[in-house]
Enzyme design. Structure first.
Site, PDB file in Angstrom:
ATOM      1  N   CYS A  72       0.832  -1.202   0.000  1.00  3.89           N
ATOM      2  CA  CYS A  72       0.000   0.000   0.000  1.00  3.89           C
ATOM      3  C   CYS A  72       0.866   1.251   0.000  1.00  3.89           C
ATOM      4  CB  CYS A  72      -0.897  -0.023   1.233  1.00  3.89           C
ATOM      5  SG  CYS A  72      -1.851   1.482   1.415  1.00  3.89           S
ATOM      6  N   CYS A  78      -1.487   6.235   6.713  1.00  2.00           N
ATOM      7  CA  CYS A  78      -2.842   5.854   7.087  1.00  2.00           C
ATOM      8  C   CYS A  78      -2.846   5.219   8.469  1.00  2.00           C
ATOM      9  CB  CYS A  78      -3.360   4.885   6.029  1.00  2.00           C
ATOM     10  SG  CYS A  78      -4.880   4.056   6.466  1.00  2.00           S
ATOM     11  N   CYS A  81      -3.626   0.425   9.094  1.00  2.00           N
ATOM     12  CA  CYS A  81      -2.693  -0.680   9.340  1.00  2.00           C
ATOM     13  C   CYS A  81      -1.481  -0.136  10.091  1.00  2.00           C
ATOM     14  CB  CYS A  81      -2.211  -1.284   8.022  1.00  2.00           C
ATOM     15  SG  CYS A  81      -3.519  -2.085   7.089  1.00  2.00           S
ATOM     16  N   CYS A 158      -7.860   0.139  -0.931  1.00  2.00           N
ATOM     17  CA  CYS A 158      -7.324  -0.314   0.354  1.00  2.00           C
ATOM     18  C   CYS A 158      -7.124  -1.814   0.282  1.00  2.00           C
ATOM     19  CB  CYS A 158      -8.282   0.046   1.480  1.00  2.00           C
ATOM     20  SG  CYS A 158      -7.845  -0.752   3.037  1.00  2.00           S
ATOM     21  N   GLN A 282     -18.645  -9.380  12.956  1.00  2.00           N
ATOM     22  CA  GLN A 282     -17.187  -9.527  12.890  1.00  2.00           C
ATOM     23  C   GLN A 282     -16.697  -9.109  11.504  1.00  2.00           C
ATOM     24  OE1 GLN A 282     -14.920 -10.442  15.101  1.00  2.00           O
ATOM     25  NE2 GLN A 282     -16.057 -11.351  16.782  1.00  2.00           N
ATOM     26  N   TYR A 311     -20.946 -11.943  27.102  1.00  2.00           N
ATOM     27  CA  TYR A 311     -20.506 -10.913  26.142  1.00  2.00           C
ATOM     28  C   TYR A 311     -20.764 -11.451  24.731  1.00  2.00           C
ATOM     29  CZ  TYR A 311     -17.830  -9.706  30.354  1.00  2.00           C
ATOM     30  OH  TYR A 311     -17.441  -9.446  31.636  1.00  2.00           O
ATOM     31  N   GLU A 332     -25.468  -9.976  27.030  1.00  2.00           N
ATOM     32  CA  GLU A 332     -24.840  -8.876  26.301  1.00  2.00           C
ATOM     33  C   GLU A 332     -25.461  -7.557  26.757  1.00  2.00           C
ATOM     34  OE1 GLU A 332     -22.577  -8.090  23.766  1.00  2.00           O
ATOM     35  OE2 GLU A 332     -23.435  -6.090  23.889  1.00  2.00           O
ATOM     36  N   CYS A 407      -9.541 -10.144  23.120  1.00  2.00           N
ATOM     37  CA  CYS A 407      -8.922  -9.241  22.144  1.00  2.00           C
ATOM     38  C   CYS A 407      -7.804  -8.442  22.800  1.00  2.00           C
ATOM     39  CB  CYS A 407      -9.972  -8.322  21.531  1.00  2.00           C
ATOM     40  SG  CYS A 407     -10.857  -7.350  22.749  1.00  2.00           S
TER      41      CYS A 407
HETATM   42  N1  SAH Z   1     -18.937 -12.587  21.094  1.00  2.00           N
HETATM   43  C1  SAH Z   1     -19.322 -11.573  20.155  1.00  2.00           C
HETATM   44  C2  SAH Z   1     -18.882 -10.144  20.517  1.00  2.00           C
HETATM   45  C3  SAH Z   1     -17.816  -9.952  21.532  1.00  2.00           C
HETATM   46  S1  SAH Z   1     -17.280  -8.293  21.650  1.00  2.00           S
HETATM   47  C4  SAH Z   1     -18.840 -11.931  18.768  1.00  2.00           C
HETATM   48  O1  SAH Z   1     -18.021 -12.824  18.595  1.00  2.00           O
HETATM   49  O2  SAH Z   1     -19.283 -11.295  17.809  1.00  2.00           O
HETATM   50  C5  SAH Z   1     -17.629  -7.933  23.333  1.00  2.00           C
HETATM   51  C6  SAH Z   1     -19.084  -7.654  23.610  1.00  2.00           C
HETATM   52  O3  SAH Z   1     -19.232  -7.369  24.996  1.00  2.00           O
HETATM   53  C7  SAH Z   1     -19.665  -6.436  22.887  1.00  2.00           C
HETATM   54  O4  SAH Z   1     -20.781  -6.850  22.160  1.00  2.00           O
HETATM   55  C8  SAH Z   1     -20.043  -5.474  24.015  1.00  2.00           C
HETATM   56  O5  SAH Z   1     -21.218  -4.738  23.736  1.00  2.00           O
HETATM   57  C9  SAH Z   1     -20.265  -6.404  25.168  1.00  2.00           C
HETATM   58  N2  SAH Z   1     -20.114  -5.837  26.531  1.00  2.00           N
HETATM   59  C10 SAH Z   1     -19.278  -4.872  26.941  1.00  2.00           C
HETATM   60  N3  SAH Z   1     -19.368  -4.683  28.281  1.00  2.00           N
HETATM   61  C11 SAH Z   1     -20.299  -5.561  28.720  1.00  2.00           C
HETATM   62  C12 SAH Z   1     -20.843  -5.859  30.007  1.00  2.00           C
HETATM   63  N4  SAH Z   1     -20.441  -5.213  31.095  1.00  2.00           N
HETATM   64  N5  SAH Z   1     -21.773  -6.819  30.092  1.00  2.00           N
HETATM   65  C13 SAH Z   1     -22.195  -7.494  28.996  1.00  2.00           C
HETATM   66  N6  SAH Z   1     -21.714  -7.251  27.752  1.00  2.00           N
HETATM   67  C14 SAH Z   1     -20.781  -6.300  27.611  1.00  2.00           C
END
Ligand code: SAH
Length: 450
Positions: A72, A78, A81, A158, A282, A311, A332, A407
């Protein structure tokens, strides 16, 4: 102590969590953007603080063996990346070592960290692009923000986005220039087009184009739609989102479908997902499949388990698990995500899922108090990791297996240390490269009860 605005020579020995090179001068830590481990560099200090300095790269005296030419042309400007100038295998290696190092240093966890699962072709992987729109010398520009600023770097192509974006960007620029449609200016707060967001279904080929506008009236709407329809095979949806607020947040409250559906469809494995303008999905669907399959394998389901997916976002992992489990509870905090999760369960004919909206640290103990216990727990928390109340409840429920998707290796290490203390053992740690050429690293870890 180093001095500001002086030239120093140093070797880069590590990579920071934002992809910056880290070296030492007389024992003093210096961060150098663009530096790679193994580089010998000449830098000029731009900032000197008590514990560290920031150096601007002036000259590469001896390049690291991991250096490669980024495809790139704007890779260094940018902000998208951070490590495209690093050989891909070296990126995978360094992500693995970063996880291992964090686990050992922060968590005192000695676990086997497997080689990072990377992509055969680590380009063209993103299914969502968000281009800020601007004007320069009478021409429309679209691309990405420069590192640390809101200056738009015009990026006709990109390398990490789906290639269709090149065409979409060209058409939108054409539309803006031909019909003299105004673009938003962050300083004056005037002008119409703020952002263009695109979404692509990798399995279905379906495409959505979203125009984020400062105000409702979209000039020459017909012409725009025709232009897109005639040139973009797979166009399923053109959507306008209105954002008239003075904010860095891309989307505003109102969304109007201008053409076609209000969503596109894509698959991960056999599961179908509706993706609307606002819904979270994702961004690397190929590696998402790899990540979820790994998580599912670690869950070791036989069919009679109760599983918690904490989550859970839009319930993607929950549905993966529900294919193999008796019952899956998803938790969530974002209400819209839970609504999507319910729709996704429905369109996949899944009846063994139940979704709860709220803070995991409140909801999970509540579900447990009702007498519901998990045999397997999946957690996929945001960067800050799990709240202690969540970990505590997991320990009390005493599931056989905990699968932790993370992550952020630093908070993963902290949370693994907690679980290890309470009798869980990290059997295997698998980094997965969800975002090639960026400094992000995603990890799946299997913990079992000792
Ligand atoms: N498992 C999902 C997303 C994970 S990302 C996937 O694979 O697509 C983390 C997620 O946690 C987000 O959606 C965010 O909104 C949520 N989150 C953040 N803080 C939180 C909390 N205190 N309780 C519940 N969910 C929460």
């Amino acid at each position: 102590m180093l001095e500001k605005n002086k030239v120093y020579e140093l070797e880069i020995v590590d990579l920071g969590h934002s992809g910056e090179g880290i070296g030492k001068v007389e024992g003093f830590t210096v961060f150098v953007e663009g530096g790679l481990p193994g580089d010998f560099l000449k830098v000029r200090t731009t900032t000197v603080k008590k514990n560290y300095a920031i150096g601007k790269l002036l000259e590469i005296l001896t390049p690291s063996s991991t250096r490669s030419n980024p495809p790139c042309p704007v890779a260094h400007q940018c902000g998208g990346c951070q490590i495209m100038h690093m050989d891909y295998q070296a990126q995978l290696d360094i992500k693995r070592s970063r996880v291992e190092e964090n686990l050992r240093r922060i968590g005192k966890v000695e676990a086997k960290v497997l080689p990072t699962l990377g992509m055969d072709n680590p380009y063209e992987y993103r299914n969502k692009a968000q281009f800020p729109v601007g004007m320069m010398k009478g021409r429309a520009i679209m691309g990405f923000y420069e590192k640390g600023s809101h200056n738009i770097v015009d990026t006709p192509y990109c390398h990490i986005q789906h290639p269709i974006n090149e065409k979409i960007v060209k058409l939108i620029k054409e539309y803006i220039e031909q019909y003299q449609v105004s673009v938003y200016d962050e300083e004056t707060k005037k002008g119409l087009i703020r952002h263009v967001v695109t979404k692509v279904g990798y399995q279905t080929g379906e495409i959505m184009v979203v125009l984020v506008t400062n105000g409702k009236k979209l000039l020459h709407q017909e012409e725009l739609i025709n232009l897109l329809k005639e040139n973009i095979a797979g166009l399923k949806s053109v959507v306008q989102n209105i954002n008239d607020k003075n904010t860095n947040v891309i989307f505003g409250r109102d969304t109007i479908t201008l053409y076609g559906e209000d969503h596109i469809v894509d698959y991960i494995g056999d599961l179908k997902f509706n993706i609307s303008a606002r819904s979270f999905f994702q961004v690397n669907p190929m590696q998402t499949k790899v990540l979820y399959e790994t998580a599912l394998e670690y869950a070791g389901l036989k069919g009679d388990e109760t599983v918690f997916d904490i989550y859970c976002g839009i319930g993607t992992i929950s549905l993966f698990l529900a294919q193999k489990a008796k019952k899956v509870y998803g938790v969530e905090i974002v209400e819209a995500a839970i609504e999507d999760a319910k729709v996704n369960a429905e369109i996949n004919n899944m009846t063994n899922t139940e979704f709860y909206v709220g803070e995991a640290e409140k909801i999970v103990p509540e579900i447990y108090k009702k007498g519901i216990k998990a045999d397997v727990v999946m957690v996929d928390p945001p960067r800050k990791g799990c709240e202690e109340a969540v970990l505590e409840t997991i320990v009390n429920m005493a599931p056989e297996r905990v699968v932790y998707v993370s992550c952020n290796p630093a908070t993963l290490a902290r949370d693994l240390a907690y679980l290890q203390e309470k009798g869980y053992f990290a059997e295997v740690v698998q980094p997965v490269d969800m975002f090639p050429h960026t400094a992000h690293v995603e990890t799946v870890c299997l913990l079992t009860k000792k």
